[in-house]
Every structure is written in C-alpha cells, then in structure tokens.
Design an enzyme around this catalytic site. Structure first.
Site, mmCIF file in Angstrom:
data_model
loop_
_atom_site.group_PDB
_atom_site.id
_atom_site.type_symbol
_atom_site.label_atom_id
_atom_site.label_comp_id
_atom_site.label_asym_id
_atom_site.label_seq_id
_atom_site.Cartn_x
_atom_site.Cartn_y
_atom_site.Cartn_z
ATOM 1 N N MET A 75 0.799 -1.273 -0.256
ATOM 2 C CA MET A 75 0.089 0.031 0.078
ATOM 3 C C MET A 75 0.874 1.437 0.038
ATOM 4 S SD MET A 75 -3.092 -0.823 -0.337
ATOM 5 C CE MET A 75 -4.244 0.556 0.304
ATOM 6 N N ARG A 79 -15.868 -17.488 7.262
ATOM 7 C CA ARG A 79 -14.715 -17.573 6.954
ATOM 8 C C ARG A 79 -13.735 -18.651 8.046
ATOM 9 N NH1 ARG A 79 -11.674 -12.152 4.754
ATOM 10 N NH2 ARG A 79 -13.586 -11.374 3.439
ATOM 11 N N LYS A 92 -13.408 2.974 8.238
ATOM 12 C CA LYS A 92 -13.039 2.039 7.484
ATOM 13 C C LYS A 92 -12.962 0.671 7.819
ATOM 14 C CE LYS A 92 -10.570 0.009 4.609
ATOM 15 N NZ LYS A 92 -9.248 -0.606 4.822
ATOM 16 N N SER A 118 -9.131 2.614 1.664
ATOM 17 C CA SER A 118 -9.485 1.383 1.015
ATOM 18 C C SER A 118 -9.402 1.688 -0.472
ATOM 19 C CB SER A 118 -11.205 1.423 1.371
ATOM 20 O OG SER A 118 -11.492 0.160 0.568
ATOM 21 N N GLY A 119 -9.261 0.629 -1.105
ATOM 22 C CA GLY A 119 -9.016 0.596 -2.547
ATOM 23 C C GLY A 119 -8.032 -0.687 -2.967
ATOM 24 N N GLY A 120 -7.292 -1.325 -1.978
ATOM 25 C CA GLY A 120 -6.175 -2.152 -2.152
ATOM 26 C C GLY A 120 -5.063 -1.352 -2.764
ATOM 27 N N HIS A 129 -37.530 -10.847 37.093
ATOM 28 C CA HIS A 129 -36.906 -9.315 36.283
ATOM 29 C C HIS A 129 -38.244 -8.423 35.831
ATOM 30 C CE1 HIS A 129 -32.822 -10.832 36.395
ATOM 31 N NE2 HIS A 129 -33.296 -12.122 35.756
ATOM 32 N N HIS A 149 -16.472 -0.380 6.796
ATOM 33 C CA HIS A 149 -16.446 -0.778 5.472
ATOM 34 C C HIS A 149 -16.113 -1.924 5.144
ATOM 35 C CE1 HIS A 149 -13.717 -1.217 2.104
ATOM 36 N NE2 HIS A 149 -14.481 -0.044 1.331
ATOM 37 N N ASN A 150 -15.011 -2.401 5.848
ATOM 38 C CA ASN A 150 -14.540 -3.752 5.629
ATOM 39 C C ASN A 150 -15.433 -4.971 6.012
ATOM 40 O OD1 ASN A 150 -12.351 -2.283 4.945
ATOM 41 N ND2 ASN A 150 -10.882 -3.797 6.066
ATOM 42 N N GLU A 196 -18.031 -5.179 3.518
ATOM 43 C CA GLU A 196 -17.191 -5.865 2.260
ATOM 44 C C GLU A 196 -17.152 -7.255 2.546
ATOM 45 O OE1 GLU A 196 -12.946 -4.217 1.789
ATOM 46 O OE2 GLU A 196 -12.170 -6.369 1.972
HETATM 47 N N1 LIG Z 1 -3.074 -4.337 1.352
HETATM 48 C C1 LIG Z 1 -4.511 -3.986 1.392
HETATM 49 O O1 LIG Z 1 -5.407 -3.818 0.443
HETATM 50 C C2 LIG Z 1 -4.899 -2.750 2.285
HETATM 51 C C3 LIG Z 1 -5.939 -1.935 2.164
HETATM 52 C C4 LIG Z 1 -6.034 -0.615 3.044
HETATM 53 C C5 LIG Z 1 -5.244 -0.569 4.186
HETATM 54 N N2 LIG Z 1 -4.490 -1.558 4.458
HETATM 55 C C6 LIG Z 1 -3.394 -1.518 5.407
HETATM 56 O O2 LIG Z 1 -2.292 -0.754 5.041
HETATM 57 C C7 LIG Z 1 -1.135 -1.260 6.143
HETATM 58 C C8 LIG Z 1 -0.157 -1.768 5.262
HETATM 59 O O3 LIG Z 1 -0.554 -2.716 4.616
HETATM 60 P P1 LIG Z 1 0.259 -3.460 3.308
HETATM 61 O O4 LIG Z 1 -0.850 -4.309 2.668
HETATM 62 O O5 LIG Z 1 0.896 -2.231 2.525
HETATM 63 O O6 LIG Z 1 1.206 -4.452 4.087
HETATM 64 P P2 LIG Z 1 2.780 -4.729 3.519
HETATM 65 O O7 LIG Z 1 2.855 -4.889 2.140
HETATM 66 O O8 LIG Z 1 3.080 -6.147 4.469
HETATM 67 O O9 LIG Z 1 3.623 -3.765 3.888
HETATM 68 C C9 LIG Z 1 4.172 -3.553 5.286
HETATM 69 C C10 LIG Z 1 4.946 -2.406 5.592
HETATM 70 O O10 LIG Z 1 5.113 -2.183 6.816
HETATM 71 C C11 LIG Z 1 6.531 -2.343 7.241
HETATM 72 N N3 LIG Z 1 6.899 -2.816 8.555
HETATM 73 C C12 LIG Z 1 6.389 -3.892 8.991
HETATM 74 N N4 LIG Z 1 6.509 -4.202 10.149
HETATM 75 C C13 LIG Z 1 7.549 -3.305 10.621
HETATM 76 C C14 LIG Z 1 7.977 -2.942 11.928
HETATM 77 N N5 LIG Z 1 8.070 -3.767 12.627
HETATM 78 N N6 LIG Z 1 8.711 -1.901 11.988
HETATM 79 C C15 LIG Z 1 8.712 -0.839 10.739
HETATM 80 N N7 LIG Z 1 8.036 -1.220 9.723
HETATM 81 C C16 LIG Z 1 7.512 -2.405 9.496
HETATM 82 C C17 LIG Z 1 7.279 -3.201 6.189
HETATM 83 O O11 LIG Z 1 8.546 -2.818 6.081
HETATM 84 P P3 LIG Z 1 9.640 -4.196 5.694
HETATM 85 O O12 LIG Z 1 9.656 -3.944 3.924
HETATM 86 O O13 LIG Z 1 10.824 -3.675 6.276
HETATM 87 O O14 LIG Z 1 9.018 -5.451 5.917
HETATM 88 C C18 LIG Z 1 6.544 -2.498 4.932
HETATM 89 O O15 LIG Z 1 6.968 -1.512 4.467
HETATM 90 C C19 LIG Z 1 -1.916 -2.263 7.142
HETATM 91 O O16 LIG Z 1 -2.211 -1.427 8.057
HETATM 92 C C20 LIG Z 1 -3.194 -2.863 6.142
HETATM 93 O O17 LIG Z 1 -3.933 -3.363 6.921
HETATM 94 C C21 LIG Z 1 -3.972 -2.502 3.454
#
Ligand SMILES: NC(=O)c1ccc[n+]([C@@H]2O[C@H](COP(=O)([O-])OP(=O)(O)OC[C@H]3O[C@@H](n4cnc5c(N)ncnc54)[C@H](OP(=O)(O)O)[C@@H]3O)[C@@H](O)[C@H]2O)c1
Length: 451
Positions: A12, A281, A177, A123-125, A435, A180-181, A184
């Site tokens: 993201m 799920r 949010k 939201s939007g992936g 009651h 929303h999920n 979803e």
């Molecule tokens: N994926 C979706 O569709 C989506 C949609 C809406 C919201 N979100 C939310 O957006 C957030 C990020 O999701 P994502 O899908 O982008 O996850 P992701 O691809 O797993 O990326 C996670 C990021 O956080 C960093 N990170 C993880 N653990 C860490 C730590 N202990 N200290 C510092 N940095 C750390 C990672 O760095 P490294 O590269 O060093 O591991 C990476 O940059 C989450 O809260 C998720 O719920 C996701």
C-alpha cells in the site's frame, strides 16, 4: 524540500507514494528494509532515505508524515521512532487499518509534543492506492485542513468530487474504514453463496460469470461483482484450467471483520450478515469438522432471476446493518458522522464501491442519520422476499449452506411477524429472576408470583 514522507513502502505504501508522485507531490520515502526503498530510487518526485531522521528532516514544515505499516504494536513502535524528530505543528497520519480505540491514546501522546495525529482510513487495495483510493481521515480538523490538498488530490474522484472527506474527531476515520470492511466481508460472502448455488445448478464458471455480468448494472453494479466476473474467467497459465478451481477452499482474514462484529455487540446493533461472513471464513478453515462428515453432491433447479432478487435484497440488508453501526456510533461517541458523505466517498476508489451507494447517499442526505435504507427499499424488499425465501429453502433442502442469505431472510421476516414470542421470554425471566414485565393492558411494571 519534500512535501510529505511515506513511512512503510509495502504494497500500500509504495502504491500511495507513487500516486502522490504522479500528482507532482515531492515524496520522502522510508522503509524499515532499505532494499525496498532502493527499488524506488531515481523515480520522479521521490527521494528514499536509509535513516528515518533524514527523511523527516527533508520535509517542509509543518512536516506531513504518512505511515502505512501494519496495525498494532508496529504503529506504536513507529511513533516511538518518530518522536525525537518531530516538533510542534507537525502532522503524523496513521493510514493503516488500526483499531479505532488505539487512536485516542496515540493522539494524546503526540498532542503532548504539540504534534497533530490523524487516523486515516484508506480503502481500495493496491490498485486503489495507486490510481485513487477512498480516504477517511479523522482527528484534528485543523491538521486535516493542512493535508487536505494532498489527500483530496490523490483520492478517487467521482462526478468531480474527491472520495475523501473529513470524517470526524479521534479514530472515527478508522472506525468508518473498519465497518466498510465489515460490509465488504458480507458482500463477498453473498457473492460466494450465489456462486455456490449456481455451481450446484450445474453451471460452469464461464456461465456463472455471464450471469453475474448481466446483474452488474443499475443498482446492483459494483466493484466486487466486476472482479468476480473476471476471476471466474481467469485461466491458470500452467494448466489452462479455471484458476479459481485450483485455489484452496479456505479463506483468510486480517481482523477488521471480526472487529466490526465485536463493536456491533458493544453497540447492541444486529449485524448478522457481517458476523455471519466472518463465521463463514472460520468454518472454511475448520478442517477437522469439514473432514468428519461424508460429502453430499448437491443438485438444484435454479432460477437465476430469483437468485438475483435474493442477492439484491440481502445486499441491501448488509449495507443497512453497516450504516446502522455508523448511525449509532455517531451518537454514542459524539462524532456527528455525516452518513450521506460517507456513502458519497465510498462511491469510487474503495472495495465496496457500488451503484447502491448513490441511493444510500441520497437516502441519508434527504432523511438524516436515523434513516433506514428500507425507507427507500421497502417496496423492493417486499417484492424480492419470495425469491429470497425460495433460494434459502432450496439451498438448505439440498445441503447448500447459505449463512448470509439465511441471515438476511431472518432479519426481514421478524419485522413482518405479528408476534415474536418475547412476551414468553419476559415471563420466563420474571419466573426465575423476578425481572418484571410490562403488560399490554395496563401501564407500569409488574412481577407475578408464578408458583
Ligand atoms: N493491502 C491492502 O489491500 C490494504 C488496504 C487498506 C489498508 N491496508 C493497511 O495498510 C497497512 C499496510 O498494509 P500493506 O498491505 O502495505 O502491508 P505490507 O505490504 O505487508 O507492508 C508492510 C509495511 O510495513 C513495514 N513494517 C512491517 N513491520 C514493521 C516494523 N516492525 N517496523 C517498521 N516497519 C514495519 C514493512 O517494512 P519491511 O519492508 O521492512 O517489511 C512494509 O513497508 C496495514 O495496516 C493494512 O491493514 C492494506
């Protein structure tokens, strides 16, 4: 100088940083693992930093910091790391899927330094993040006004309006949010139940996809239907079989559906479809029980027009349940949520974007936050109820579980029933626990000596 820092360049973070860069904003990037940052070095409007301090110090003041890291302790750890480098007036945004009750604590912590904290639902992936997500910012309005020019520019645009609006104080953006999920989860499971019913009627993935395509217009048109239509037509490059048939029949989750269900219990709101979707799920992962019972091959006769009507009604119930949570949370937490605006920013960019949101926006816009979707959809509900009954009973009689279609039916039926038997509950409660009960023929509260 850079205009905004994006902290966390995962799926993201990388996409949203690119979206900002595409719109001409100068982005400072920081990621725990520098090798990831390096893959973005050299891109226009981007400078990646190995040290967090350098990324923050490269920013114009007040500094704008957009965190996109996993919810929970990682967010607190990132705030720990940011604390030495931020100063009064700076704005820290948590754009991950954080739990809304954590936001007040984080906000107070940063407030002591004079730093603003914004809880930002996104939201939007990945594709939404890149091309325009739906954005739900909350917290200090003063801080929002300073970042609005960036967030409203990178958000999806619908009819010339950004799918980003200030939601309210504290963690209301993350709450919106989360629900929303939850919606979803429910809509995904409803589509799954329609798919399973059509499979039991002997239809191929291609013909199921064709039926869903014929539904995907007017009030039923949605992003989730659009992607399902494509998924069902996708071939596995190795085997040339339908890819969907090669995917293990057990679904994962990251917790936002569960949180929505938990919040609904605290709020005393019936979200049977959202809850049922989460339970479905869990059931899909219950290997032991699923292996215990002999398998039944179901064959049903199916009228896909009846299925469409059942899906339409059940989907309205799912959205109704989600929006009732918003309505209650608005009063309960004093957030003064604008339900019409929430529906409006869901119309594009987000996963539940659907034509239905146009109707929901209109309903809450005309009738206010206490409106029900059935103020406008009552006639449709009455007309589609026979189809929902037929689908649920046909499914259950032929060993096809339809937890959400069933939940939608049992949500509506009691509303029509003359009596629910709650009088007998009250009598039982009075019998064993004194009651008390109210009577239909006299004012007041009564206790009876039953024996
Ligand atoms: N994926 C979706 O569709 C989506 C949609 C809406 C919201 N979100 C939310 O957006 C957030 C990020 O999701 P994502 O899908 O982008 O996850 P992701 O691809 O797993 O990326 C996670 C990021 O956080 C960093 N990170 C993880 N653990 C860490 C730590 N202990 N200290 C510092 N940095 C750390 C990672 O760095 P490294 O590269 O060093 O591991 C990476 O940059 C989450 O809260 C998720 O719920 C996701």
């Amino acid at each position: 100088m850079n205009q905004i820092a994006v902290i966390g360049l995962g799926v993201m973070g990388k996409a949203i940083a690119q979206n900002m860069m595409n719109h001409g904003f100068r982005v400072a990037g920081y990621n725990r693992t520098y090798a990831v940052t390096e893959t973005m070095q050299g891109k226009e409007n981007f400078i990646g930093y190995k040290e967090l301090k350098d990324a923050i110090e490269s920013l114009e003041k007040p500094r704008k910091i957009f965190m996109m890291v996993p919810a929970g302790p990682v967010v607190d750890a990132m705030i720990d790391q940011l604390e030495p480098f931020v100063e009064a007036g700076d704005i820290v945004m948590d754009a991950g899927n954080s739990y809304f009750e954590d936001d007040a604590r984080r906000g107070k912590r940063l407030e002591k330094l004079g730093v603003h904290y914004l809880a930002v639902g996104v939201s939007g992936g990945e594709m939404g993040a890149l091309h325009g997500p739906s954005i739900m910012p909350s917290g200090s309005k003063e801080a929002y006004d300073q970042v609005a020019f960036i967030l409203e520019t990178i958000a999806a645009q619908k009819d010339g309006e950004p799918c980003c609006t200030y939601i309210g104080p504290e963690g209301s953006g993350h709450y919106v949010k989360m629900v929303h999920n939850g919606i979803e989860y429910a809509d995904m499971q409803l589509i799954v139940e329609a798919y399973i019913a059509m499979k039991a009627a002997g239809m191929s993935n291609q013909s199921i996809s064709d039926v869903l395509e014929s539904w995907n217009q007017g009030p039923l048109e949605s992003y989730l239907l659009s992607i399902t239509i494509k998924i069902l037509r996708e071939k596995d490059p190795d085997t040339q079989k339908d890819l969907v048939d090669l995917i293990v029949d057990a679904s994962s989750n990251k917790g936002t559906g569960k949180w929505t269900s938990q919040c609904a219990l605290v709020q005393d709101i019936n979200v049977s479809l959202i809850h049922g979707a989460y339970m479905a799920r869990l059931t899909s992962n219950d290997e032991e029980l699923r292996h215990r019972f002999p398998k039944v091959q179901s064959h049903i006769e199916l009228d896909t027009e009846q299925l469409r009507q059942a899906y339409f009604l059940a989907r309205v119930v799912a959205y109704e349940q989600g929006f009732r949570l918003y309505s209650d949370a608005s009063k309960r937490y004093g957030w003064d949520l604008n339900l019409s605006k929430i529906a409006s920013i869901f119309r594009a960019g987000c996963i539940i974007q659907a034509n239905l949101l146009e109707y929901i926006r209109d309903t809450f816009g005309r009738l206010g936050p206490d409106a029900s979707l059935f103020d406008d959809f009552e006639e449709m509900a009455i007309a589609h109820l026979p189809a929902l009954k037929t689908i649920v009973t046909t499914g259950l009689l032929h060993d096809i579980s339809m937890p959400l279609f069933t939940a939608a039916l049992t949500y509506i039926i009691p509303m029509q029933q003359v009596a629910l038997g709650a009088n007998l509950i009250q009598a039982q409660r009075d019998f064993f626990g004194a009651h008390t009960f109210k009577r239909v023929d006299k004012e007041g509260v009564f206790h009876h000596h039953w024996e």
